[in-house]
Design a protein around this motif. Structure first.
Motif, PDB file in Angstrom:
ATOM      1  N   SER A 122       0.875  -1.169   0.000  1.00 10.65           N
ATOM      2  CA  SER A 122       0.000   0.000   0.000  1.00 10.65           C
ATOM      3  C   SER A 122       0.914   1.221   0.000  1.00 10.65           C
ATOM      4  CB  SER A 122      -0.917  -0.009   1.226  1.00 10.65           C
ATOM      5  OG  SER A 122      -0.156   0.112   2.411  1.00 10.65           O
ATOM      6  N   PRO A 123       0.391   2.394  -0.361  1.00 14.65           N
ATOM      7  CA  PRO A 123       1.255   3.573  -0.394  1.00 14.65           C
ATOM      8  C   PRO A 123       1.965   3.839   0.940  1.00 14.65           C
ATOM      9  CG  PRO A 123      -0.791   4.027  -1.547  1.00 14.65           C
ATOM     10  CD  PRO A 123      -0.954   2.670  -0.888  1.00 14.65           C
ATOM     11  N   SER A 124       1.323   3.525   2.060  1.00 17.42           N
ATOM     12  CA  SER A 124       1.943   3.814   3.361  1.00 17.42           C
ATOM     13  C   SER A 124       2.964   2.763   3.792  1.00 17.42           C
ATOM     14  CB  SER A 124       0.868   3.966   4.442  1.00 17.42           C
ATOM     15  OG  SER A 124       0.179   2.752   4.639  1.00 17.42           O
ATOM     16  N   THR A 125       2.941   1.566   3.194  1.00 16.76           N
ATOM     17  CA  THR A 125       3.837   0.502   3.653  1.00 16.76           C
ATOM     18  C   THR A 125       4.877   0.055   2.632  1.00 16.76           C
ATOM     19  OG1 THR A 125       2.393  -1.305   2.894  1.00 16.76           O
ATOM     20  CG2 THR A 125       2.009  -0.443   5.140  1.00 16.76           C
ATOM     21  N   GLU A 126       4.724   0.413   1.364  1.00 13.22           N
ATOM     22  CA  GLU A 126       5.564  -0.173   0.319  1.00 13.22           C
ATOM     23  C   GLU A 126       7.055   0.008   0.561  1.00 13.22           C
ATOM     24  OE1 GLU A 126       6.129  -0.512  -4.498  1.00 13.22           O
ATOM     25  OE2 GLU A 126       4.642   0.898  -3.730  1.00 13.22           O
ATOM     26  N   GLN A 127       7.480   1.215   0.936  1.00 11.26           N
ATOM     27  CA  GLN A 127       8.910   1.449   1.121  1.00 11.26           C
ATOM     28  C   GLN A 127       9.473   0.596   2.251  1.00 11.26           C
ATOM     29  OE1 GLN A 127      10.880   3.031  -1.038  1.00 11.26           O
ATOM     30  NE2 GLN A 127       8.989   3.204  -2.209  1.00 11.26           N
ATOM     31  N   VAL A 128       8.770   0.498   3.372  1.00  9.95           N
ATOM     32  CA  VAL A 128       9.239  -0.338   4.484  1.00  9.95           C
ATOM     33  C   VAL A 128       9.208  -1.805   4.073  1.00  9.95           C
ATOM     34  CG1 VAL A 128       8.726  -1.112   6.848  1.00  9.95           C
ATOM     35  CG2 VAL A 128       8.657   1.324   6.283  1.00  9.95           C
ATOM     36  N   ASP A 129       8.154  -2.220   3.384  1.00 11.13           N
ATOM     37  CA  ASP A 129       8.078  -3.619   2.934  1.00 11.13           C
ATOM     38  C   ASP A 129       9.267  -3.967   2.050  1.00 11.13           C
ATOM     39  OD1 ASP A 129       5.686  -4.091   4.275  1.00 11.13           O
ATOM     40  OD2 ASP A 129       4.436  -3.735   2.510  1.00 11.13           O
ATOM     41  N   ARG A 130       9.586  -3.118   1.095  1.00 12.54           N
ATOM     42  CA  ARG A 130      10.669  -3.409   0.141  1.00 12.54           C
ATOM     43  C   ARG A 130      12.065  -3.199   0.738  1.00 12.54           C
ATOM     44  NH1 ARG A 130       9.120  -4.226  -5.080  1.00 12.54           N
ATOM     45  NH2 ARG A 130       7.061  -3.503  -5.711  1.00 12.54           N
ATOM     46  N   ARG A 131      12.275  -2.079   1.391  1.00 12.41           N
ATOM     47  CA  ARG A 131      13.630  -1.696   1.805  1.00 12.41           C
ATOM     48  C   ARG A 131      14.032  -2.213   3.180  1.00 12.41           C
ATOM     49  NH1 ARG A 131      13.656   4.558  -0.244  1.00 12.41           N
ATOM     50  NH2 ARG A 131      13.565   4.089  -2.469  1.00 12.41           N
ATOM     51  N   GLU A 132      13.069  -2.422   4.058  1.00 19.00           N
ATOM     52  CA  GLU A 132      13.391  -2.849   5.415  1.00 19.00           C
ATOM     53  C   GLU A 132      13.051  -4.326   5.650  1.00 19.00           C
ATOM     54  OE1 GLU A 132      14.823  -0.816   7.681  1.00 19.00           O
ATOM     55  OE2 GLU A 132      14.725   0.970   6.422  1.00 19.00           O
ATOM     56  N   LYS A 133      11.848  -4.710   5.282  1.00 18.72           N
ATOM     57  CA  LYS A 133      11.398  -6.065   5.622  1.00 18.72           C
ATOM     58  C   LYS A 133      11.959  -7.134   4.688  1.00 18.72           C
ATOM     59  CE  LYS A 133       7.073  -6.325   7.197  1.00 18.72           C
ATOM     60  NZ  LYS A 133       5.611  -6.105   7.260  1.00 18.72           N
ATOM     61  N   MET A 134      12.023  -6.863   3.392  1.00 23.30           N
ATOM     62  CA  MET A 134      12.551  -7.888   2.470  1.00 23.30           C
ATOM     63  C   MET A 134      13.987  -8.285   2.830  1.00 23.30           C
ATOM     64  SD  MET A 134      10.333  -9.103   0.242  1.00 23.30           S
ATOM     65  CE  MET A 134      11.155  -9.561  -1.288  1.00 23.30           C
ATOM     66  N   PRO A 135      14.903  -7.338   3.102  1.00 22.42           N
ATOM     67  CA  PRO A 135      16.245  -7.763   3.529  1.00 22.42           C
ATOM     68  C   PRO A 135      16.227  -8.550   4.847  1.00 22.42           C
ATOM     69  CG  PRO A 135      16.287  -5.480   2.817  1.00 22.42           C
ATOM     70  CD  PRO A 135      14.842  -5.889   2.878  1.00 22.42           C
ATOM     71  N   LEU A 136      15.337  -8.175   5.758  1.00 25.50           N
ATOM     72  CA  LEU A 136      15.218  -8.900   7.023  1.00 25.50           C
ATOM     73  C   LEU A 136      14.760 -10.335   6.771  1.00 25.50           C
ATOM     74  CD1 LEU A 136      15.130  -9.000  10.152  1.00 25.50           C
ATOM     75  CD2 LEU A 136      12.846  -8.018  10.003  1.00 25.50           C
ATOM     76  N   TYR A 137      13.756 -10.511   5.917  1.00 23.30           N
ATOM     77  CA  TYR A 137      13.280 -11.864   5.596  1.00 23.30           C
ATOM     78  C   TYR A 137      14.400 -12.686   4.944  1.00 23.30           C
ATOM     79  CZ  TYR A 137       8.516 -10.049   6.337  1.00 23.30           C
ATOM     80  OH  TYR A 137       7.377  -9.502   6.861  1.00 23.30           O
ATOM     81  N   ALA A 138      15.175 -12.067   4.057  1.00 23.14           N
ATOM     82  CA  ALA A 138      16.288 -12.785   3.416  1.00 23.14           C
ATOM     83  C   ALA A 138      17.328 -13.183   4.463  1.00 23.14           C
ATOM     84  CB  ALA A 138      16.917 -11.926   2.327  1.00 23.14           C
ATOM     85  N   ARG A 139      17.678 -12.260   5.333  1.00 20.86           N
ATOM     86  CA  ARG A 139      18.665 -12.552   6.380  1.00 20.86           C
ATOM     87  C   ARG A 139      18.237 -13.733   7.246  1.00 20.86           C
ATOM     88  NH1 ARG A 139      18.550  -8.428  10.949  1.00 20.86           N
ATOM     89  NH2 ARG A 139      17.358 -10.044  11.985  1.00 20.86           N
ATOM     90  N   GLU A 140      16.931 -13.825   7.502  1.00 19.62           N
ATOM     91  CA  GLU A 140      16.410 -14.885   8.374  1.00 19.62           C
ATOM     92  C   GLU A 140      16.135 -16.188   7.628  1.00 19.62           C
ATOM     93  OE1 GLU A 140      16.365 -14.809  11.678  1.00 19.62           O
ATOM     94  OE2 GLU A 140      17.289 -12.836  11.534  1.00 19.62           O
ATOM     95  N   GLY A 141      16.375 -16.217   6.315  1.00 23.36           N
ATOM     96  CA  GLY A 141      16.272 -17.460   5.562  1.00 23.36           C
ATOM     97  C   GLY A 141      14.895 -17.818   5.040  1.00 23.36           C
ATOM     98  N   VAL A 142      13.963 -16.846   4.977  1.00 24.72           N
ATOM     99  CA  VAL A 142      12.667 -17.102   4.350  1.00 24.72           C
ATOM    100  C   VAL A 142      12.951 -17.456   2.884  1.00 24.72           C
ATOM    101  CG1 VAL A 142      10.453 -16.088   3.700  1.00 24.72           C
ATOM    102  CG2 VAL A 142      11.478 -15.526   5.928  1.00 24.72           C
ATOM    103  N   GLN A 143      12.401 -18.555   2.400  1.00 20.99           N
ATOM    104  CA  GLN A 143      12.752 -19.049   1.066  1.00 20.99           C
ATOM    105  C   GLN A 143      11.962 -18.404  -0.069  1.00 20.99           C
ATOM    106  OE1 GLN A 143      15.340 -21.415   0.385  1.00 20.99           O
ATOM    107  NE2 GLN A 143      15.768 -20.606   2.425  1.00 20.99           N
ATOM    108  N   HIS A 144      10.731 -17.974   0.210  1.00 20.75           N
ATOM    109  CA  HIS A 144       9.855 -17.428  -0.833  1.00 20.75           C
ATOM    110  C   HIS A 144       9.164 -16.178  -0.308  1.00 20.75           C
ATOM    111  CE1 HIS A 144      10.218 -21.163  -3.158  1.00 20.75           C
ATOM    112  NE2 HIS A 144      10.147 -21.763  -1.982  1.00 20.75           N
ATOM    113  N   ALA A 145       9.077 -15.153  -1.156  1.00 26.97           N
ATOM    114  CA  ALA A 145       8.387 -13.916  -0.792  1.00 26.97           C
ATOM    115  C   ALA A 145       7.549 -13.447  -1.976  1.00 26.97           C
ATOM    116  CB  ALA A 145       9.392 -12.838  -0.395  1.00 26.97           C
ATOM    117  N   TRP A 146       6.337 -13.028  -1.669  1.00 30.36           N
ATOM    118  CA  TRP A 146       5.454 -12.456  -2.676  1.00 30.36           C
ATOM    119  C   TRP A 146       5.127 -11.030  -2.258  1.00 30.36           C
ATOM    120  CZ3 TRP A 146       0.960 -16.478  -3.668  1.00 30.36           C
ATOM    121  CH2 TRP A 146       1.503 -17.691  -4.121  1.00 30.36           C
TER     122      TRP A 146
END
Length: 196
Positions: A122-146
């Motif tokens: 959503s407009p209010s969450t996209e930047q945090v979802d992409r720039r903050e959370k996606m790297p965190l999920y990768a660091r923690e070993g989440v295998q798939h992200a949509w």
């Protein structure tokens, strides 16, 4: 002579707990992010996706089963910059293979990283979802992200590559009927995700 700039105070889990329940709060690298509850299109897309995946993958109805599919689970990961503290995030939907997590935890959060997450942008969450959370999920070993965008009507599909970096596997649009890892055993009709 001026005073040296004070280092900003790192937010803690206590700060997150103090956020009113009418908001969504997440704690990433000592920064508290507070968002409004999802708008109707966002909520509709997340709910519809949960329904589509829950039957075949969580309940095993017309599908392989073997998953826990949960809406808005709170995930706790160790904060590498502050030992003893946690980073707390809430993906819109997450899934765990039951072979990795045979039972749901008794805690109000999950310490085991999911196998799959979906963030509805959503407009209010996209930047945090992409720039903050996606790297965190990768660091923690989440295998798939949509990343699901109900306004643009897109589904971006990522898989974890060696080195814990995301590789974008595909972008699906509009009324596509797709088979998408890790849920490619069942065809997903994207039309059901968009509010009409």
């Amino acid at each position: 002579m001026g005073h040296p700039a004070e280092k900003p105070r790192r937010a803690t889990y206590a700060d997150l707990e103090a956020v009113p329940p009418t908001k969504v709060a997440e704690l990433i690298r000592g920064v508290l992010h507070v968002f409004p509850r999802p708008a109707p299109r966002h909520a509709r897309a997340a709910s519809s996706l949960g329904i589509e995946l829950g039957g075949p993958f969580d309940h095993g109805k017309d599908g392989p089963g073997g998953w826990w599919i949960l809406d808005e689970p709170e995930l706790h990961f160790p904060d590498p910059a502050s030992p003893g503290d946690v980073e707390a995030v809430v993906p819109d939907i997450a899934g765990w293979r039951r072979e990795r997590m045979p039972e749901l935890p008794e805690t109000a959060y999950f310490a085991l990283a999911p196998d799959w997450i979906c963030e509805v942008l959503s407009p209010s969450t996209e930047q945090v979802d992409r720039r903050e959370k996606m790297p965190l999920y990768a660091r923690e070993g989440v295998q798939h992200a949509w990343l699901l965008d109900p306004i643009q009507r897109t589904l971006e599909v990522f898989s974890l590559a060696p080195g814990r970096d995301w590789a974008r596997a595909a972008v699906h649009r509009d009324a596509a009927r797709v088979r998408v890892a890790p849920f490619d055993a069942v065809e997903l009709d994207l039309r059901v995700l968009w509010a009409t």
